[in-house]
Design a protein around this motif. Structure first.
Motif, PDB file in Angstrom:
ATOM      1  N   GLU A 147       0.818  -1.222   0.000  1.00  6.42           N
ATOM      2  CA  GLU A 147       0.000   0.000   0.000  1.00  6.42           C
ATOM      3  C   GLU A 147       0.850   1.271   0.000  1.00  6.42           C
ATOM      4  O   GLU A 147       0.335   2.365  -0.220  1.00  6.42           O
ATOM      5  CB  GLU A 147      -0.939   0.008   1.200  1.00  6.42           C
ATOM      6  CG  GLU A 147      -0.229   0.051   2.551  1.00  6.42           C
ATOM      7  CD  GLU A 147      -1.200  -0.048   3.712  1.00  6.42           C
ATOM      8  OE1 GLU A 147      -1.877   0.961   3.998  1.00  6.42           O
ATOM      9  OE2 GLU A 147      -1.270  -1.127   4.319  1.00  6.42           O
ATOM     10  N   PHE A 148       2.154   1.117   0.206  1.00  8.77           N
ATOM     11  CA  PHE A 148       3.041   2.284   0.226  1.00  8.77           C
ATOM     12  C   PHE A 148       3.883   2.377  -1.051  1.00  8.77           C
ATOM     13  O   PHE A 148       4.846   3.137  -1.096  1.00  8.77           O
ATOM     14  CB  PHE A 148       3.984   2.199   1.431  1.00  8.77           C
ATOM     15  CG  PHE A 148       3.286   2.185   2.761  1.00  8.77           C
ATOM     16  CD1 PHE A 148       2.975   3.366   3.404  1.00  8.77           C
ATOM     17  CD2 PHE A 148       2.925   0.986   3.352  1.00  8.77           C
ATOM     18  CE1 PHE A 148       2.324   3.359   4.632  1.00  8.77           C
ATOM     19  CE2 PHE A 148       2.270   0.962   4.574  1.00  8.77           C
ATOM     20  CZ  PHE A 148       1.964   2.155   5.219  1.00  8.77           C
ATOM     21  N   SER A 149       3.523   1.630  -2.088  1.00 12.51           N
ATOM     22  CA  SER A 149       4.397   1.502  -3.265  1.00 12.51           C
ATOM     23  C   SER A 149       4.687   2.828  -3.955  1.00 12.51           C
ATOM     24  O   SER A 149       5.761   3.009  -4.530  1.00 12.51           O
ATOM     25  CB  SER A 149       3.788   0.516  -4.269  1.00 12.51           C
ATOM     26  OG  SER A 149       2.528   0.979  -4.722  1.00 12.51           O
ATOM     27  N   THR A 150       3.756   3.786  -3.910  1.00 14.49           N
ATOM     28  CA  THR A 150       3.978   5.065  -4.595  1.00 14.49           C
ATOM     29  C   THR A 150       4.417   6.180  -3.637  1.00 14.49           C
ATOM     30  O   THR A 150       4.531   7.332  -4.051  1.00 14.49           O
ATOM     31  CB  THR A 150       2.692   5.507  -5.335  1.00 14.49           C
ATOM     32  OG1 THR A 150       1.614   5.610  -4.401  1.00 14.49           O
ATOM     33  CG2 THR A 150       2.330   4.498  -6.413  1.00 14.49           C
ATOM     34  N   ARG A 151       4.665   5.827  -2.381  1.00 16.08           N
ATOM     35  CA  ARG A 151       5.114   6.823  -1.399  1.00 16.08           C
ATOM     36  C   ARG A 151       6.593   7.153  -1.592  1.00 16.08           C
ATOM     37  O   ARG A 151       7.371   6.333  -2.081  1.00 16.08           O
ATOM     38  CB  ARG A 151       4.944   6.292   0.024  1.00 16.08           C
ATOM     39  CG  ARG A 151       3.521   6.109   0.456  1.00 16.08           C
ATOM     40  CD  ARG A 151       2.927   7.356   1.077  1.00 16.08           C
ATOM     41  NE  ARG A 151       1.634   7.054   1.678  1.00 16.08           N
ATOM     42  CZ  ARG A 151       1.465   6.750   2.959  1.00 16.08           C
ATOM     43  NH1 ARG A 151       2.504   6.699   3.770  1.00 16.08           N
ATOM     44  NH2 ARG A 151       0.258   6.495   3.426  1.00 16.08           N
ATOM     45  N   GLU A 152       6.977   8.336  -1.129  1.00 19.66           N
ATOM     46  CA  GLU A 152       8.403   8.685  -1.067  1.00 19.66           C
ATOM     47  C   GLU A 152       9.014   7.959   0.131  1.00 19.66           C
ATOM     48  O   GLU A 152       8.447   8.011   1.228  1.00 19.66           O
ATOM     49  CB  GLU A 152       8.580  10.188  -0.885  1.00 19.66           C
ATOM     50  CG  GLU A 152       8.139  11.027  -2.059  1.00 19.66           C
ATOM     51  CD  GLU A 152       8.333  12.500  -1.754  1.00 19.66           C
ATOM     52  OE1 GLU A 152       9.410  12.866  -1.235  1.00 19.66           O
ATOM     53  OE2 GLU A 152       7.398  13.282  -2.024  1.00 19.66           O
ATOM     54  N   PRO A 153      10.160   7.302  -0.022  1.00 15.90           N
ATOM     55  CA  PRO A 153      10.784   6.604   1.114  1.00 15.90           C
ATOM     56  C   PRO A 153      11.031   7.513   2.317  1.00 15.90           C
ATOM     57  O   PRO A 153      10.932   7.067   3.452  1.00 15.90           O
ATOM     58  CB  PRO A 153      12.100   6.095   0.524  1.00 15.90           C
ATOM     59  CG  PRO A 153      11.809   5.918  -0.927  1.00 15.90           C
ATOM     60  CD  PRO A 153      10.875   7.045  -1.277  1.00 15.90           C
ATOM     61  N   ALA A 154      11.328   8.786   2.063  1.00 15.68           N
ATOM     62  CA  ALA A 154      11.635   9.710   3.163  1.00 15.68           C
ATOM     63  C   ALA A 154      10.448   9.916   4.095  1.00 15.68           C
ATOM     64  O   ALA A 154      10.621  10.326   5.249  1.00 15.68           O
ATOM     65  CB  ALA A 154      12.091  11.055   2.607  1.00 15.68           C
ATOM     66  N   ARG A 155       9.236   9.620   3.627  1.00 17.53           N
ATOM     67  CA  ARG A 155       8.031   9.850   4.430  1.00 17.53           C
ATOM     68  C   ARG A 155       7.611   8.623   5.247  1.00 17.53           C
ATOM     69  O   ARG A 155       6.570   8.644   5.897  1.00 17.53           O
ATOM     70  CB  ARG A 155       6.872  10.294   3.532  1.00 17.53           C
ATOM     71  CG  ARG A 155       7.133  11.608   2.816  1.00 17.53           C
ATOM     72  CD  ARG A 155       5.947  12.044   1.994  1.00 17.53           C
ATOM     73  NE  ARG A 155       6.202  13.299   1.323  1.00 17.53           N
ATOM     74  CZ  ARG A 155       6.017  14.507   1.867  1.00 17.53           C
ATOM     75  NH1 ARG A 155       5.577  14.596   3.111  1.00 17.53           N
ATOM     76  NH2 ARG A 155       6.270  15.599   1.196  1.00 17.53           N
ATOM     77  N   LEU A 156       8.428   7.595   5.221  1.00 17.95           N
ATOM     78  CA  LEU A 156       8.107   6.372   5.955  1.00 17.95           C
ATOM     79  C   LEU A 156       8.720   6.392   7.353  1.00 17.95           C
ATOM     80  O   LEU A 156       9.669   7.128   7.620  1.00 17.95           O
ATOM     81  CB  LEU A 156       8.633   5.153   5.192  1.00 17.95           C
ATOM     82  CG  LEU A 156       8.131   4.960   3.756  1.00 17.95           C
ATOM     83  CD1 LEU A 156       8.821   3.767   3.123  1.00 17.95           C
ATOM     84  CD2 LEU A 156       6.618   4.799   3.719  1.00 17.95           C
TER      85      LEU A 156
END
Length: 278
Positions: free
Chosen positions: A131-140
């Motif tokens: 569900e996080f595939s399109t998120r920016e890694p920095a926002r995890l």
């Protein structure tokens, strides 16, 4: 069972005038095993990991990975077999999104796009990050970032995963996230796991524990065998798993505690049946 990793009397020196970072270290790891490598700072743990992956070549001894001797002819094939997850996931991110980052290693290996899409999807599902595939890694969160880093390794389909202090920068919740993820993908893929860690509770998940001190392998055994030797571990500059520390504290208060090593689950069962129900 034939070992997938075998080290024979390896010695590594960074400088001829200094003590050896690794001094005649020998051990083997079987396919599908989870082995934890523990020891204080400077004991040689990370040097050992880099030797297995071919980032460092020993001056003496031999390293064999999957029937192949570690040498210039085999080094790239061995690196395809061994995936590494490091301490700081931020240092591993290169993609603008999670799925781009997982795809990066596949692109470097020239994997066809159709196959790459399948592998990225599968790897993210295995670490529960689809569900996080399109998120920016920095926002995890920290735990989520490390799970993405693990997905990037899993997508490459290695036979061996080395965790080099991979949970040391995480809070307890993030650490538990990562360990449960590794347990799951290890069983799904019959992976061999080498966990280099300061976290004794993480090491307790392993099938076998190796203890390093000043470049030498000084103890080897199951978690029960290693962690039951409490005073000796403390003498090596290491901590004890929480259940062992709790047992020691209860013994000081005059409570008769089990002599055998207990996992956290075992400690809860013992407290419930033998102490709280009295």
């Amino acid at each position: 069972m034939k070992p997938i990793i075998e080290l024979q009397e390896i010695t590594v020196r960074y400088n001829e005038e200094e003590l050896a970072a690794l001094n005649k270290v020998s051990f083997s790891i079987n396919q599908g095993e989870w082995v934890a490598l523990i020891g204080h700072n400077g004991s040689g743990k990370s040097t050992l990991a880099k030797t297995i992956n071919g980032l460092i070549l020993p001056q003496e001894g031999s390293v064999t990975v999957g029937d192949m001797p570690l040498d210039e002819a085999n080094i790239w094939q061995i690196r395809k077999m061994v995936g590494m997850v490091f301490q700081n996931p931020d240092n591993q991110f290169v993609g603008s999104t999670v799925e781009d980052d997982v795809a990066f290693g596949l692109e470097n290996q020239g994997i066809p796009r159709e196959e790459m899409l399948i592998r990225v999807k599968d790897a993210l599902e295995q670490v529960r990050m689809s569900e996080f595939s399109t998120r920016e890694p920095a926002r995890l969160s920290g735990g989520q970032k490390q799970r993405v880093a693990i997905a990037g390794v899993v997508a490459l389909r290695p036979d061996i995963i080395i965790l080099d202090e991979a949970t040391s920068m995480l809070d307890p919740e993030g650490r538990e996230e990562v360990i449960s993820t590794i347990k799951k993908i290890k069983e799904q893929n019959n992976l061999t796991v080498l966990s280099i860690t300061h976290d004794i509770d993480e090491a307790a998940n392993a099938n076998r524990v190796l203890v390093m001190r000043e470049g030498e392998l000084v103890r080897e055994g199951t978690p029960a065998e290693i962690f039951s030797a409490g005073p000796e571990l403390i003498g090596l500059g290491l901590d004890l798993p929480f259940p062992e520390k709790l047992k020691a504290a209860l013994a000081q208060r005059g409570i008769d505690v089990p002599k055998e090593y207990l996992t956290e689950e075992g400690m809860v069962d013992w407290l419930w049946t033998s102490v709280l129900n009295k």
